[in-house]
Design a protein around this motif. Structure first.
Motif, short mmCIF file in Angstrom:
data_model
loop_
_atom_site.label_atom_id
_atom_site.label_comp_id
_atom_site.label_asym_id
_atom_site.label_seq_id
_atom_site.Cartn_x
_atom_site.Cartn_y
_atom_site.Cartn_z
N ASP A 1 -43.28 -6.18 32.97
CA ASP A 1 -42.87 -5.29 32.78
C ASP A 1 -43.11 -4.43 33.72
OD1 ASP A 1 -42.95 -2.79 31.50
OD2 ASP A 1 -44.26 -3.09 29.74
N PRO A 2 -41.78 -3.49 33.98
CA PRO A 2 -41.81 -2.56 34.88
C PRO A 2 -42.31 -2.03 34.67
CG PRO A 2 -39.08 -3.00 33.61
CD PRO A 2 -40.14 -3.48 33.38
N ASN A 3 -42.46 -1.56 34.17
CA ASN A 3 -43.44 -0.11 33.32
C ASN A 3 -45.00 0.37 33.32
OD1 ASN A 3 -40.95 1.79 32.87
ND2 ASN A 3 -40.83 0.55 30.97
N SER A 4 -44.84 -2.03 33.67
CA SER A 4 -47.14 -1.62 33.51
C SER A 4 -47.06 -1.84 35.13
CB SER A 4 -47.45 -3.20 33.04
OG SER A 4 -47.05 -2.79 31.92
N ARG B 1 -49.62 -11.79 31.37
CA ARG B 1 -47.83 -12.32 31.30
C ARG B 1 -46.87 -10.84 31.40
NH1 ARG B 1 -44.63 -14.95 27.44
NH2 ARG B 1 -46.15 -14.31 25.83
N ARG B 2 -47.21 -10.06 30.36
CA ARG B 2 -46.58 -8.88 29.88
C ARG B 2 -46.57 -8.22 31.48
NH1 ARG B 2 -49.47 -5.44 25.77
NH2 ARG B 2 -50.26 -4.78 28.57
N THR C 1 -57.31 -12.01 29.47
CA THR C 1 -56.15 -12.08 30.09
C THR C 1 -55.47 -11.66 28.95
OG1 THR C 1 -55.64 -14.39 30.85
CG2 THR C 1 -56.98 -13.43 32.42
N GLY C 2 -55.33 -12.13 28.60
CA GLY C 2 -54.49 -12.60 26.79
C GLY C 2 -53.26 -13.16 27.71
N TRP C 3 -54.29 -14.70 28.00
CA TRP C 3 -53.07 -15.39 28.37
C TRP C 3 -53.87 -16.49 29.00
CZ3 TRP C 3 -48.83 -16.50 32.66
CH2 TRP C 3 -47.61 -17.44 32.52
N GLU C 4 -54.68 -16.95 27.92
CA GLU C 4 -56.17 -17.56 28.59
C GLU C 4 -55.63 -19.04 27.62
OE1 GLU C 4 -58.47 -17.82 30.08
OE2 GLU C 4 -57.97 -15.97 30.09
#
Length: 322
Positions: free
Chosen positions: A92-95, A87-88, A52-55
């Motif tokens: 992030d309003p664009n994601s 998390r990002r 997930t990029g935030w393990e």
């Protein structure tokens, strides 16, 4: 090992040629990898870790060790997959962002919970995409992976032990047949932990994001006391998601309430997470989650094994009040 087929499984004329493992680096999936490497189970073709990029730091450390000490010597490939950084994406309003199961304080003061979509987006979808790729589906220039021929399928091992039988689920697709070797062997979570202990893999934790709302108080304390960088990330994240995801707010769909990572509906850095007095701790039937959150969610977070409501009580056991 006898292959277990479920209702959505195909009826193949020959057994699958690919054996895959949904790898979370927690107790059960780690045991399955080790059993395969030692020849107690058939040889895996690959083990897929959906990141997930935030393990949690322990998860990455356990995965690295398993890859170097178990998988590589046995010739088993560990593939690390990613659908983005959870998390990002949330901030992030664009994601695009798939909802985490955050605790919600509704406008009338009542408690709610957001639907869990994160496991599907950040884990299941990319595990299935990798399965299709392995089965020979077309890979397009934009990275999308096409469909699988009807006759093609693989076995996807999922780490569910016999005391957690209620968590076993079908994959939802015919080309990936979920199988549960620990169920077939009749092994409990304690059995698998003992097996890992005997091979020097005692410190294996549940796999979950740093900011997972199902984190127990003990888990939050561990983060606070031993991993200050990740603790600060979780605290900042908790404050940032109070009104919901950044994209939803940017699109004019604000949350009708306030979101929290802790079931007490208090900011994480002021929630009561310190250990209770030493006493027999049993979950009260019907009790508020915030009052019984020392152990958190007993099911953890795993593809095809997510919690849905309160865990079922296995046959022969009972819940009692303290």
């Amino acid at each position: 090992m006898t292959t277990q087929h479920h209702q959505n499984s195909p009826h193949p004329t020959k057994p699958p040629t690919i054996q895959a493992l949904s790898m979370g680096a927690g107790v059960q999936s780690s045991a399955l990898l080790l059993m395969s490497a030692q020849g107690l189970l058939p040889k895996l073709d690959y083990a897929a870790f959906a990141d997930t990029g935030w393990e949690r730091p322990e998860t990455y450390a356990a995965l690295d060790r398993l890859e170097n000490e178990v998988a590589k010597p046995a010739g088993i490939e560990i593939v690390r997959l990613s659908a983005g950084d959870i998390r990002r994406d949330a901030l992030d309003p664009n994601s695009r962002f798939s909802t985490m199961p955050m605790f919600i304080k509704n406008r009338d003061g009542s408690k709610g919970m957001l639907r869990r979509q994160c496991t599907s987006t950040y884990k299941i979808k990319i595990l299935l995409a990798e399965a299709r790729r392995r089965l020979g589906a077309e890979v397009f220039d934009d990275g999308r992976i096409g469909r699988v021929k009807r006759s093609q399928h693989l076995n996807m091992w999922v780490g569910i032990s016999s005391d957690e039988f209620h968590r076993a689920k079908d994959s939802g697709v015919k080309y990936a047949v979920n199988t549960f070797p620990l169920l077939e062997l009749g092994l409990t979570r304690a059995d698998t932990q003992a097996y890992l202990d005997s091979h020097g893999f005692a410190a294996v934790s549940k796999s979950a994001c740093v900011g997972c709302p199902y984190t127990s108080n003990a888990g939050w304390r561990n983060l606070r006391d031993n991993h200050p960088e990740q603790w600060n990330q979780a605290v900042e994240f908790d404050h940032a998601i109070r009104e919901g995801s950044a994209r939803a707010n940017a699109n004019g769909r604000p949350l009708l309430g306030q979101a929290f990572l802790h079931p007490s509906l208090q900011p994480l850095d002021s929630a009561s997470i310190d250990a209770p007095p030493k006493r027999r701790h049993l979950r009260l039937v019907g009790a508020d989650e915030a009052d019984n959150w020392e152990d958190g969610d007993p099911d953890g977070c795993s593809p095809w094994a997510c919690r849905s409501g309160r865990p079922e009580t296995p046959p022969g056991s009972s819940e009692v009040a303290a």
